[in-house]
Design a protein around this motif. Sequence first.
Motif, short mmCIF file in Angstrom:
data_model
loop_
_atom_site.label_atom_id
_atom_site.label_comp_id
_atom_site.label_asym_id
_atom_site.label_seq_id
_atom_site.Cartn_x
_atom_site.Cartn_y
_atom_site.Cartn_z
N SER A 59 30.18 31.23 41.26
CA SER A 59 29.86 32.64 41.50
C SER A 59 28.79 32.78 42.58
CB SER A 59 29.38 33.30 40.20
OG SER A 59 30.40 33.26 39.21
N ALA A 60 27.75 31.95 42.49
CA ALA A 60 26.68 32.00 43.49
C ALA A 60 27.20 31.58 44.86
CB ALA A 60 25.52 31.08 43.06
N ALA A 61 28.09 30.58 44.90
CA ALA A 61 28.64 30.10 46.17
C ALA A 61 29.49 31.18 46.85
CB ALA A 61 29.48 28.84 45.93
N TYR A 62 30.35 31.85 46.09
CA TYR A 62 31.19 32.89 46.69
C TYR A 62 30.38 34.11 47.11
CZ TYR A 62 35.62 30.56 45.73
OH TYR A 62 36.66 29.68 45.74
N LEU A 63 29.34 34.41 46.36
CA LEU A 63 28.47 35.51 46.75
C LEU A 63 27.75 35.18 48.06
CD1 LEU A 63 27.18 38.24 46.12
CD2 LEU A 63 25.44 37.04 44.78
#
Length: 212
Positions: A59-63
């Motif tokens: 989630s953090a990577a895609y954000l």
Amino acid sequence: MDQNSFPTKGNYILAKNSLALSKQGYELMDKKRNILIRELLELINSSKNIQRELDATFSAAYLALQNANIEMGIHHVDALSHAIPIEDSIKIKTRSIMGTEIPLVDYDGMKDNVPSYALYDTRLSLDEACRHFNEVKELTLRLSMVENAAYRLATSIKKTQKRANALKNITIPYYTGLTREIANALEEKEREEFTRLKVIKRAKLTKKQKAS
């Protein structure tokens, strides 16, 4: 008819030895099964923890990637992605747990700390995206190693359980019954032999008394 089932002392010794070996084999299978189950439970817990960490990191990577696309443009980010080298540092080793080969992933993550693109025309959001995706790669490798190991352990537990059940429900009862049958037959033969000797001794004694 099985030659080993004849009521002889030799077959009785063989049956007793086979029974002892079967019981020892069952104890070893039972210990192996318990150790493998304990290892499997630890792997399952580890897998759950890694999966939770992986979901959060994804989630953090895609954000971060979304922010980089907004700040730098999708085409620019896509062009920079082609500069990332192919991963070739992953090596697979193995370790043994009670005869079960478990994979070990050897991964050199140090080179991921060095960016493969120029810094003068990029933004911090791209650095954040790369960092998070490198963490995703490392977590994915760990998860695949744990899940593969869990699958192999589960397969080994199933085989061990099958062998333990065969020893407990088939082999041990068979040799227990065989040992008892041979022992009873030998005791009966000894009683018959003892009775026969008493009859012979009595007959000799009677004959001797008549002769005198």
